[in-house]
Design an enzyme around this catalytic site. Structure first.
Site, PDB file in Angstrom:
ATOM      1  N   HIS A 126       0.872  -1.181   0.000  1.00  0.00           N
ATOM      2  CA  HIS A 126       0.000   0.000   0.000  1.00  0.00           C
ATOM      3  C   HIS A 126       0.913   1.236   0.000  1.00  0.00           C
ATOM      4  CE1 HIS A 126      -2.756   2.964   1.853  1.00  0.00           C
ATOM      5  NE2 HIS A 126      -3.742   2.164   1.495  1.00  0.00           N
ATOM      6  N   ASP A 203       3.001  -4.934   7.909  1.00  0.00           N
ATOM      7  CA  ASP A 203       1.781  -4.154   7.745  1.00  0.00           C
ATOM      8  C   ASP A 203       0.613  -5.132   7.863  1.00  0.00           C
ATOM      9  OD1 ASP A 203      -0.471  -2.874   6.848  1.00  0.00           O
ATOM     10  OD2 ASP A 203       0.472  -1.948   5.098  1.00  0.00           O
ATOM     11  N   GLN A 206      -4.558  -5.364   6.615  1.00  0.00           N
ATOM     12  CA  GLN A 206      -5.557  -6.213   5.949  1.00  0.00           C
ATOM     13  C   GLN A 206      -5.559  -7.640   6.487  1.00  0.00           C
ATOM     14  OE1 GLN A 206      -7.857  -5.209   3.937  1.00  0.00           O
ATOM     15  NE2 GLN A 206      -7.107  -3.167   3.434  1.00  0.00           N
ATOM     16  N   LYS A 229     -10.514  -1.000  10.203  1.00  0.00           N
ATOM     17  CA  LYS A 229     -10.698  -2.139   9.288  1.00  0.00           C
ATOM     18  C   LYS A 229     -11.088  -3.398  10.053  1.00  0.00           C
ATOM     19  CE  LYS A 229      -7.301  -0.292   6.045  1.00  0.00           C
ATOM     20  NZ  LYS A 229      -8.056   0.153   4.885  1.00  0.00           N
TER      21      LYS A 229
HETATM   22  N1  PMP Z   1      -1.737  -0.837   4.525  1.00  0.00           N
HETATM   23  C1  PMP Z   1      -2.708  -1.547   3.946  1.00  0.00           C
HETATM   24  C2  PMP Z   1      -2.391  -2.928   3.441  1.00  0.00           C
HETATM   25  C3  PMP Z   1      -3.987  -1.012   3.809  1.00  0.00           C
HETATM   26  O1  PMP Z   1      -4.951  -1.721   3.207  1.00  0.00           O
HETATM   27  C4  PMP Z   1      -4.249   0.285   4.303  1.00  0.00           C
HETATM   28  C5  PMP Z   1      -5.635   0.917   4.190  1.00  0.00           C
HETATM   29  N2  PMP Z   1      -6.245   0.761   2.944  1.00  0.00           N
HETATM   30  C6  PMP Z   1      -3.219   0.987   4.901  1.00  0.00           C
HETATM   31  C7  PMP Z   1      -1.981   0.399   5.001  1.00  0.00           C
HETATM   32  C8  PMP Z   1      -3.414   2.360   5.443  1.00  0.00           C
HETATM   33  O2  PMP Z   1      -4.290   2.337   6.516  1.00  0.00           O
HETATM   34  P1  PMP Z   1      -4.849   3.695   7.145  1.00  0.00           P
HETATM   35  O3  PMP Z   1      -5.376   4.497   5.999  1.00  0.00           O
HETATM   36  O4  PMP Z   1      -5.927   3.240   8.072  1.00  0.00           O
HETATM   37  O5  PMP Z   1      -3.709   4.362   7.843  1.00  0.00           O
END
Ligand code: PMP
Length: 410
Positions: A126, A203, A206, A229
């Site tokens: 991400h 990370d 997910q 999430k």
């Molecule tokens: N890493 C992953 C794999 C994600 O899916 C996300 C959110 N889509 C994030 C990081 C970032 O999370 P946040 O926007 O809640 O900080």
């Protein structure tokens, strides 16, 4: 088809939003990888806090302040138990995954990396696990090495072994790709990195909504995730770090709450975890996260993941059987309930707009993972992602909606 280990109909009743209609149709919420819906237990815990306990924490002697402090710290202990951290000092509250990664990059990274050192990422990160390291590259002159993926969306493990040289000083990798649903093989990756003395950040944004996480068994040095999430509120997330690493790291942000003694000449810092929590924290949100942890433990994280797997298998089969011109991006053998796809002749944005007319909420775009989509030759996909409360009937509504979209656009 297996049934969930929990009573799905009564679980759905715990989510008030699932009863609403969108564009005159019952809501079919399939955008859970972006954010999940919240059960009453979470909504009520936060409501209750604001009604009965609200006060600033850590500083006051009055009853409300003490109760608020206790509730906030109880939430930390719940998180500690949930991820099996060795101590609640290892649980730092942040605004979310993004802030947790920035904290590690700016605190651990600046203190430990120098020009020419390599930080290893995967192709399917991400943007939250790419951009903070690029900023560090600009600041320190470090290099980024990227583990490629195979055509099915799995990590290229041969390439990983080749790229893992002594120049690599840090590995930051996702446990589950939000764009493809791929589960990375951390059980193979982390021991290899650790054998070379390379600290690892995982990370877990997910992953944590879909399976029980044990940070000690994983042997991750840092594990980061967002509450929103995993059925909790927005505005709060977690940085787990091994105590010795956190202890040695300099604070990232300065201000109230993170200090011991302040004079104009010199300031000493608070002990963990407060050293990394400058300013008034998101108190109600921490309490909401604690309630989400309780809720997930009651339902069972692994039971949720098992039901989502059934939905994934069913939806994938139905889509393939009923839709011509379908391409699913990411068909790794080990996947969570995420399906990213394109349909010949239908732009992802049109799919999103038209399915919304039919009450179906799905996500379209680059999913904050532009590099991996670019690598797979697309700018945008449509993506459905499942949660504990989704049903097979909702999958049928979604597939029927896609068939309508095909008829309208082609
Ligand atoms: N890493 C992953 C794999 C994600 O899916 C996300 C959110 N889509 C994030 C990081 C970032 O999370 P946040 O926007 O809640 O900080």
């Amino acid at each position: 088809m297996k049934q969930p280990a929990y009573d799905l109909a009564s679980l759905r009743k715990e989510f008030p939003i699932l009863a609403r209609e969108v564009n005159g149709k019952p809501l079919v919420y399939l955008d859970n990888a972006a954010t999940s819906q919240k059960p009453l237990a979470v909504i009520q815990a936060m409501d209750d806090y604001y009604r009965h306990t609200n006060a600033n924490i850590h500083r006051g002697l009055h009853t409300l302040s003490q109760e608020a402090t206790d509730a906030h710290e109880l939430a930390r202990e719940k998180v500690q138990g949930f991820i099996n951290a060795a101590s609640s000092k290892e649980v730092i509250f942040t605004r979310g995954t993004t802030e947790s990664i920035n904290l590690v990059a700016q605190s651990w990274g600046r203190a430990n990396l120098k020009a020419g050192d390599q930080v290893m990422l995967s192709m399917m990160e991400h943007h939250a696990n790419i951009v903070p390291w690029q900023m560090l590259r600009e600041q320190l002159g470090i290099e980024l090495v990227i583990i490629p993926i195979l055509a099915n969306g799995s990590l290229d493990m041969d390439a990983f072994f080749q790229l893992l040289t002594p120049k690599v000083k840090f590995l930051a990798i996702t446990q589950v790709s939000n764009a493809l649903g791929t589960v990375t093989s951390l059980a193979a990756i982390i021991p290899m990195a650790k054998a070379l003395g390379i600290p690892v950040l995982v990370d877990g944004a997910q992953a944590i909504p879909h399976q029980a996480i044990d940070v000690q068994a994983l042997d991750a040095d840092f594990y980061v995730f967002s509450a929103h999430k995993m059925y909790g509120p927005t505005g709060i997330g977690v940085l787990y770090g091994k105590e010795a690493l956190l202890e040695a790291m300099p604070p990232w942000q300065g201000g109230g709450d993170m200090i011991d003694v302040v004079t104009f000449e010199k300031t000493t810092y608070a002990k963990l975890p407060h050293k990394f929590e400058a300013g008034t924290p998101a108190i109600a949100d921490a309490i909401g996260l604690g309630a989400a942890v309780d809720w997930m433990q009651r339902v069972g994280a692994d039971a949720i993941g098992a039901w989502e797997h059934e939905l994934l298998v069913y939806a994938t089969a139905q889509m393939k059987a009923q839709l011509s011109g379908l391409r699913i991006l990411g068909e790794a053998p080990n996947k969570v309930g995420v399906i990213s796809f394109v349909l010949d002749g239908a732009h992802a944005q049109d799919i999103g707009l038209l399915t919304d007319q039919l009450g179906v909420a799905l996500r379209t775009g680059h999913h904050c993972a532009m590099p991996v989509l670019h690598h797979l030759g697309v700018d945008a996909t449509a993506r459905v992602s499942f949660a504990a409360y989704n049903t097979l009937e909702e999958v049928d509504v979604f597939v029927a909606a896609l068939k309508r979209v095909r008829e309208m656009l082609i």
